[in-house]
Scaffold this motif. Structure first.
Motif, PDB file in Angstrom:
ATOM      1  N   THR A 166       0.807  -1.218   0.000  1.00  0.00           N
ATOM      2  CA  THR A 166       0.000   0.000   0.000  1.00  0.00           C
ATOM      3  C   THR A 166       0.840   1.268   0.000  1.00  0.00           C
ATOM      4  O   THR A 166       0.326   2.352  -0.265  1.00  0.00           O
ATOM      5  CB  THR A 166      -0.945   0.013   1.211  1.00  0.00           C
ATOM      6  N   GLY A 167       2.132   1.160   0.303  1.00  0.00           N
ATOM      7  CA  GLY A 167       3.002   2.319   0.234  1.00  0.00           C
ATOM      8  C   GLY A 167       3.397   2.676  -1.188  1.00  0.00           C
ATOM      9  O   GLY A 167       3.978   3.739  -1.431  1.00  0.00           O
ATOM     10  N   GLU A 168       3.077   1.805  -2.153  1.00  0.00           N
ATOM     11  CA  GLU A 168       3.389   2.041  -3.562  1.00  0.00           C
ATOM     12  C   GLU A 168       2.165   2.616  -4.275  1.00  0.00           C
ATOM     13  O   GLU A 168       1.037   2.547  -3.782  1.00  0.00           O
ATOM     14  CB  GLU A 168       3.792   0.725  -4.241  1.00  0.00           C
ATOM     15  N   GLY A 169       2.381   3.190  -5.454  1.00  0.00           N
ATOM     16  CA  GLY A 169       1.269   3.634  -6.274  1.00  0.00           C
ATOM     17  C   GLY A 169       0.451   2.451  -6.764  1.00  0.00           C
ATOM     18  O   GLY A 169       0.959   1.332  -6.898  1.00  0.00           O
ATOM     19  N   ALA A 170      -0.807   2.699  -7.061  1.00  0.00           N
ATOM     20  CA  ALA A 170      -1.713   1.617  -7.455  1.00  0.00           C
ATOM     21  C   ALA A 170      -1.630   1.276  -8.936  1.00  0.00           C
ATOM     22  O   ALA A 170      -2.097   0.220  -9.354  1.00  0.00           O
ATOM     23  CB  ALA A 170      -3.145   1.997  -7.098  1.00  0.00           C
ATOM     24  N   GLN A 171      -1.032   2.155  -9.749  1.00  0.00           N
ATOM     25  CA  GLN A 171      -1.073   1.960 -11.195  1.00  0.00           C
ATOM     26  C   GLN A 171      -0.370   0.673 -11.623  1.00  0.00           C
ATOM     27  O   GLN A 171      -0.868  -0.067 -12.474  1.00  0.00           O
ATOM     28  CB  GLN A 171      -0.438   3.155 -11.910  1.00  0.00           C
ATOM     29  N   GLY A 172       0.788   0.397 -11.027  1.00  0.00           N
ATOM     30  CA  GLY A 172       1.513  -0.810 -11.396  1.00  0.00           C
ATOM     31  C   GLY A 172       0.735  -2.066 -11.076  1.00  0.00           C
ATOM     32  O   GLY A 172       0.740  -3.034 -11.848  1.00  0.00           O
ATOM     33  N   ALA A 173       0.036  -2.069  -9.939  1.00  0.00           N
ATOM     34  CA  ALA A 173      -0.772  -3.229  -9.549  1.00  0.00           C
ATOM     35  C   ALA A 173      -1.938  -3.423 -10.506  1.00  0.00           C
ATOM     36  O   ALA A 173      -2.280  -4.553 -10.877  1.00  0.00           O
ATOM     37  CB  ALA A 173      -1.273  -3.064  -8.120  1.00  0.00           C
ATOM     38  N   LEU A 174      -2.559  -2.321 -10.919  1.00  0.00           N
ATOM     39  CA  LEU A 174      -3.673  -2.422 -11.860  1.00  0.00           C
ATOM     40  C   LEU A 174      -3.211  -2.980 -13.197  1.00  0.00           C
ATOM     41  O   LEU A 174      -3.868  -3.849 -13.786  1.00  0.00           O
ATOM     42  CB  LEU A 174      -4.318  -1.045 -12.057  1.00  0.00           C
ATOM     43  N   LEU A 175      -2.083  -2.499 -13.672  1.00  0.00           N
ATOM     44  CA  LEU A 175      -1.559  -2.996 -14.947  1.00  0.00           C
ATOM     45  C   LEU A 175      -1.226  -4.481 -14.842  1.00  0.00           C
ATOM     46  O   LEU A 175      -1.501  -5.260 -15.770  1.00  0.00           O
ATOM     47  CB  LEU A 175      -0.317  -2.199 -15.347  1.00  0.00           C
ATOM     48  N   TRP A 176      -0.643  -4.907 -13.705  1.00  0.00           N
ATOM     49  CA  TRP A 176      -0.328  -6.328 -13.533  1.00  0.00           C
ATOM     50  C   TRP A 176      -1.602  -7.164 -13.561  1.00  0.00           C
ATOM     51  O   TRP A 176      -1.652  -8.223 -14.208  1.00  0.00           O
ATOM     52  CB  TRP A 176       0.405  -6.559 -12.215  1.00  0.00           C
ATOM     53  N   LEU A 177      -2.659  -6.717 -12.865  1.00  0.00           N
ATOM     54  CA  LEU A 177      -3.917  -7.453 -12.849  1.00  0.00           C
ATOM     55  C   LEU A 177      -4.481  -7.610 -14.253  1.00  0.00           C
ATOM     56  O   LEU A 177      -4.914  -8.700 -14.649  1.00  0.00           O
ATOM     57  CB  LEU A 177      -4.933  -6.731 -11.961  1.00  0.00           C
ATOM     58  N   TYR A 178      -4.483  -6.529 -14.995  1.00  0.00           N
ATOM     59  CA  TYR A 178      -5.049  -6.563 -16.346  1.00  0.00           C
ATOM     60  C   TYR A 178      -4.257  -7.513 -17.236  1.00  0.00           C
ATOM     61  O   TYR A 178      -4.828  -8.333 -17.961  1.00  0.00           O
ATOM     62  CB  TYR A 178      -5.054  -5.144 -16.919  1.00  0.00           C
ATOM     63  N   ARG A 179      -2.937  -7.427 -17.179  1.00  0.00           N
ATOM     64  CA  ARG A 179      -2.099  -8.301 -18.003  1.00  0.00           C
ATOM     65  C   ARG A 179      -2.214  -9.759 -17.550  1.00  0.00           C
ATOM     66  O   ARG A 179      -2.166 -10.671 -18.384  1.00  0.00           O
ATOM     67  CB  ARG A 179      -0.639  -7.849 -17.942  1.00  0.00           C
ATOM     68  N   ALA A 180      -2.355  -9.969 -16.244  1.00  0.00           N
ATOM     69  CA  ALA A 180      -2.498 -11.346 -15.744  1.00  0.00           C
ATOM     70  C   ALA A 180      -3.771 -11.972 -16.288  1.00  0.00           C
ATOM     71  O   ALA A 180      -3.794 -13.164 -16.642  1.00  0.00           O
ATOM     72  CB  ALA A 180      -2.509 -11.352 -14.220  1.00  0.00           C
ATOM     73  N   LEU A 181      -4.850 -11.188 -16.374  1.00  0.00           N
ATOM     74  CA  LEU A 181      -6.095 -11.718 -16.941  1.00  0.00           C
ATOM     75  C   LEU A 181      -5.941 -12.017 -18.429  1.00  0.00           C
ATOM     76  O   LEU A 181      -6.533 -12.959 -18.950  1.00  0.00           O
ATOM     77  CB  LEU A 181      -7.240 -10.730 -16.705  1.00  0.00           C
ATOM     78  N   GLU A 182      -5.158 -11.204 -19.132  1.00  0.00           N
ATOM     79  CA  GLU A 182      -4.896 -11.477 -20.548  1.00  0.00           C
ATOM     80  C   GLU A 182      -4.133 -12.774 -20.724  1.00  0.00           C
ATOM     81  O   GLU A 182      -4.370 -13.522 -21.670  1.00  0.00           O
ATOM     82  CB  GLU A 182      -4.122 -10.317 -21.178  1.00  0.00           C
ATOM     83  N   ARG A 183      -3.196 -13.054 -19.794  1.00  0.00           N
ATOM     84  CA  ARG A 183      -2.400 -14.273 -19.891  1.00  0.00           C
ATOM     85  C   ARG A 183      -3.170 -15.507 -19.458  1.00  0.00           C
ATOM     86  O   ARG A 183      -2.791 -16.622 -19.809  1.00  0.00           O
ATOM     87  CB  ARG A 183      -1.124 -14.154 -19.051  1.00  0.00           C
ATOM     88  N   ALA A 184      -4.238 -15.318 -18.682  1.00  0.00           N
ATOM     89  CA  ALA A 184      -4.994 -16.453 -18.149  1.00  0.00           C
ATOM     90  C   ALA A 184      -5.991 -16.952 -19.175  1.00  0.00           C
ATOM     91  O   ALA A 184      -7.201 -16.919 -18.973  1.00  0.00           O
ATOM     92  CB  ALA A 184      -5.705 -16.053 -16.860  1.00  0.00           C
ATOM     93  N   GLN A 185      -5.506 -17.404 -20.304  1.00  0.00           N
ATOM     94  CA  GLN A 185      -6.379 -17.869 -21.382  1.00  0.00           C
ATOM     95  C   GLN A 185      -6.256 -19.382 -21.516  1.00  0.00           C
ATOM     96  O   GLN A 185      -5.263 -19.958 -21.190  1.00  0.00           O
ATOM     97  CB  GLN A 185      -5.996 -17.193 -22.699  1.00  0.00           C
TER      98      GLN A 185
END
Length: 290
Positions: free
Chosen positions: A271-290
């Motif tokens: 939580t001490g980090e910005g949220a943008q990197g986590a959001l991008l990781w989530l989105y890309r992880a869903l793309e990879r989960a095919q």
């Protein structure tokens, strides 16, 4: 079925009560510039994907004659498969998620809710249906669904630690679990196993406060669970640091192994980090989960 006037009145009422969460999620989603959320394989859709050489059995109507005229071979123009996908969210609402070690850091619950709503915004822009695990909020799309998600995510649970809910997941859907995963891992293992049995893949994001990573405690310290059901006092908190960090590393490894064997993706976010990197990781992880 509710009439349009009733739905509009309810939506406006929700919007008045939830602007901070929605505004923060929309702002976070805007910061991540992404294209359409395609399936990255050939199929029914509107977007051009690639040209491929024509094969025996391809019908003449499938051949792109303009592209083929520039070569000695025939080429087929393929489009990207863009069938709508159902994505289910589980956001831990347990008391442990209310922890923050610094005043200028959001709680784990606040960060999890914003990330969940922001990823819902991105997925809906790509035509996906988003809902919550369980029967409370089935996957849908549209502005009203975002308001429903924000309303549902605003509730706090009473338990010390959260238990994932794998019910209500359609076969071959996608899912996102957001939690600190500091409670018993047996329910997590059961939920992921049930999801995997249905062909559901997804992403687990473990959200931790920096203090939970560093264990900056020393001397006399009283540790209490956020719900107040557990308490431990020690005069030498510093002596616990090495054992605590070993246990945390073991927990992370177990989560990583569990994700790997069930076809999911796992990462941690502070939580001490910005949220943008986590959001991008989530989105890309869903793309990879095919």
């Amino acid at each position: 079925m509710s009439d349009p006037a009733t739905l509009r009145a309810r939506a406006e009422g929700l919007a008045e009560a939830l602007p901070p969460l929605l505004a923060e999620a929309e702002h976070l989603a805007q910061a991540v510039l992404l294209g359409e959320h395609g399936r990255r394989r050939a199929g029914v859709g509107d977007e051009f994907w690639q040209y491929r050489p024509a094969h025996a059995g391809d019908e003449a109507r499938m051949i792109d004659w303009r592209r083929s005229a520039r070569s000695d071979a025939h080429f087929v123009r393929e489009k990207e498969w863009q069938a709508a996908q159902s994505v289910l969210l589980w956001v831990d609402d347990a008391a442990s998620m209310g922890f923050s070690g610094e005043r200028n850091h959001p709680t784990k619950a606040e960060r999890a809710r914003v990330l969940a709503l922001a990823v819902a915004v991105l997925l809906m822009r790509g035509g996906e249906r988003v809902g919550l695990t369980g029967a409370e909020l089935p996957p849908r799309r549209g502005p009203l669904q975002l308001l429903r998600l924000a309303e549902a995510l605003g509730a706090d649970g009473a338990a010390d630690y959260g238990t994932p809910d794998a019910t209500g997941m359609p076969p071959h859907a996608r899912a996102v679990f957001l939690s600190d995963f500091l409670g018993d891992l047996a329910p997590v293992e059961a939920a992921l196993t049930e999801a995997a049995d249905r062909g559901v893949k997804g992403a687990m994001l473990q959200i931790l406060d920096p203090a939970e990573e560093a264990f900056p405690f020393d001397g006399r310290t009283i540790f209490e669970s956020m719900a107040g059901t557990l308490s431990h006092e020690t005069l030498k908190a510093g002596d616990l640091r090495a054992r605590y960090l070993d246990r945390l590393a073991e927990r992370k490894q177990r989560l990583s192994d569990l994700a790997r064997v069930t076809g999911w993706h796992y990462s941690t976010h502070h939580t001490g980090e910005g949220a943008q990197g986590a959001l991008l990781w989530l989105y890309r992880a869903l793309e990879r989960a095919q």
